[in-house]
Design a protein around this motif. Sequence first.
Motif, PDB file in Angstrom:
ATOM      1  N   GLY A 151       0.636  -1.312   0.185  1.00  0.00           N
ATOM      2  CA  GLY A 151       0.105  -0.027   0.005  1.00  0.00           C
ATOM      3  C   GLY A 151       0.617   1.268   0.042  1.00  0.00           C
ATOM      4  O   GLY A 151       0.118   2.402  -0.465  1.00  0.00           O
ATOM      5  N   GLN A 154       3.960   2.620  -5.333  1.00  0.00           N
ATOM      6  CA  GLN A 154       3.181   2.759  -6.557  1.00  0.00           C
ATOM      7  C   GLN A 154       4.245   1.507  -7.744  1.00  0.00           C
ATOM      8  O   GLN A 154       3.676   1.312  -8.667  1.00  0.00           O
ATOM      9  CB  GLN A 154       3.250   3.991  -7.229  1.00  0.00           C
ATOM     10  N   HIS A 253      -5.034   1.862  -0.560  1.00  0.00           N
ATOM     11  CA  HIS A 253      -3.934   1.858  -1.845  1.00  0.00           C
ATOM     12  C   HIS A 253      -3.334   0.590  -2.327  1.00  0.00           C
ATOM     13  O   HIS A 253      -2.614   0.688  -3.144  1.00  0.00           O
ATOM     14  CB  HIS A 253      -2.774   2.834  -1.326  1.00  0.00           C
ATOM     15  N   ILE A 254      -3.823  -0.354  -1.846  1.00  0.00           N
ATOM     16  CA  ILE A 254      -3.280  -1.727  -2.315  1.00  0.00           C
ATOM     17  C   ILE A 254      -4.011  -2.051  -3.558  1.00  0.00           C
ATOM     18  O   ILE A 254      -5.428  -1.962  -3.696  1.00  0.00           O
ATOM     19  CB  ILE A 254      -3.564  -2.914  -1.126  1.00  0.00           C
ATOM     20  N   ASN A 255      -3.332  -2.505  -4.589  1.00  0.00           N
ATOM     21  CA  ASN A 255      -4.047  -2.515  -5.949  1.00  0.00           C
ATOM     22  C   ASN A 255      -3.832  -4.164  -6.537  1.00  0.00           C
ATOM     23  O   ASN A 255      -3.729  -4.341  -7.669  1.00  0.00           O
ATOM     24  CB  ASN A 255      -3.545  -1.431  -6.838  1.00  0.00           C
ATOM     25  N   ILE A 256      -3.197  -5.052  -5.577  1.00  0.00           N
ATOM     26  CA  ILE A 256      -3.395  -6.337  -6.126  1.00  0.00           C
ATOM     27  C   ILE A 256      -4.154  -7.270  -5.047  1.00  0.00           C
ATOM     28  O   ILE A 256      -4.495  -6.809  -4.088  1.00  0.00           O
ATOM     29  CB  ILE A 256      -1.848  -6.931  -5.872  1.00  0.00           C
ATOM     30  N   ASN A 282     -12.139  -1.076  -0.990  1.00  0.00           N
ATOM     31  CA  ASN A 282     -11.152  -1.545  -2.261  1.00  0.00           C
ATOM     32  C   ASN A 282     -11.537  -2.719  -2.756  1.00  0.00           C
ATOM     33  O   ASN A 282     -11.709  -3.982  -1.953  1.00  0.00           O
ATOM     34  CB  ASN A 282      -9.858  -1.528  -1.269  1.00  0.00           C
ATOM     35  N   LYS A 283     -11.721  -2.815  -3.951  1.00  0.00           N
ATOM     36  CA  LYS A 283     -12.098  -4.139  -4.399  1.00  0.00           C
ATOM     37  C   LYS A 283     -10.970  -5.068  -4.614  1.00  0.00           C
ATOM     38  O   LYS A 283     -11.176  -6.486  -4.708  1.00  0.00           O
ATOM     39  CB  LYS A 283     -12.438  -3.821  -6.092  1.00  0.00           C
ATOM     40  N   ASN A 284      -9.580  -4.780  -4.148  1.00  0.00           N
ATOM     41  CA  ASN A 284      -8.626  -5.575  -4.168  1.00  0.00           C
ATOM     42  C   ASN A 284      -8.643  -6.348  -2.821  1.00  0.00           C
ATOM     43  O   ASN A 284      -7.978  -7.408  -2.391  1.00  0.00           O
ATOM     44  CB  ASN A 284      -7.403  -4.986  -4.348  1.00  0.00           C
TER      45      ASN A 284
END
Length: 318
Positions: A151, A154, A253-256, A282-284
């Motif tokens: 998180g 980037q 902010h986690i995107n995996i 957060n969808k992740n």
Amino acid sequence: MPVIESAYKPLFLFKNGFISTVYSGLVRRISIEQQRERITLKDGDFLDLDWSFADQKTSKLIILLHGLEGNGQRPYMTGAAKLFNENGVDAVCVNFRGCSGEDNLKFSSYHSGATEDLDAVIKHAINTKNYSEIYLKGISLGANIILKYLGERQDVPKQVKASVVVSVPCYLAGSAKALHTFKNRLYHDRFLKHLVKKLKLKQEKYSELLSAKDLKSIKTLTDFDTVYTAKAHGFKSAKHYYETCSSLQFLPHINIPTLIINALNDSFLSPECYPVKEAKQNKNIHLEMPKHGGHAGFVDKKNVYYNERKALDFVMNY
């Protein structure tokens, strides 16, 4: 993502959080063959990595991080490594600085927010081992490191596909407070005993940074974080350390794809450590809160833990 309904249903005995936690830490045994590799870090210190491998050559790897005062041979590490190996995935159990049976070289060591060493292991796996699919799994302190790592930046390498974190104290101040309660006295004292024993070695080598008087003043885990963790790692205080390194603030902010498994009867966790709001926004983030399991004590059939099977199923979808 919405909160996941848990399918974990342990035997009656292991519905007790204390029993499942203690059994998992002191009784469970795993047989696995590991190969140790030592890597040198940018600051000149080292990490010891314990590798185990699938029967066939693979481009898939799971990186496993242990909890406070754990190591690469703890059953919650080797159990996951063995299961993944049996399913075609190599595994590396990371020993944090000073946790592999040998004191590390620096005055500093490891802590709940030390993500730079995880980054070094990931880059080592990609650049020198050529893994193209990497999964992360952490327990407790190691779980917090993973969430913070994912998180706070980037530039997470594209090879990192998914993560699973278990029994994660994502709000460190609340978890620290919980560990100081009477019901957790046995755990608290055990952790403190191991930490102070290792810190004596630091004090002998770095007496100009840590006096014998400082060492004697440590009576609680918060004292340890005040006297050593904060000072050795650039924090103003224990409070500043907890605020800075709690992974809760990094979840948006986690995107995996990331699965969080925190048992509702985990005595180490405070209410803030169940991030329902963050998961829904957060969808992740996938959040599972089993009624039972204690702290990393998800005892299940055939000596394979529920969280280990769940981790395998989860990451194989990505």
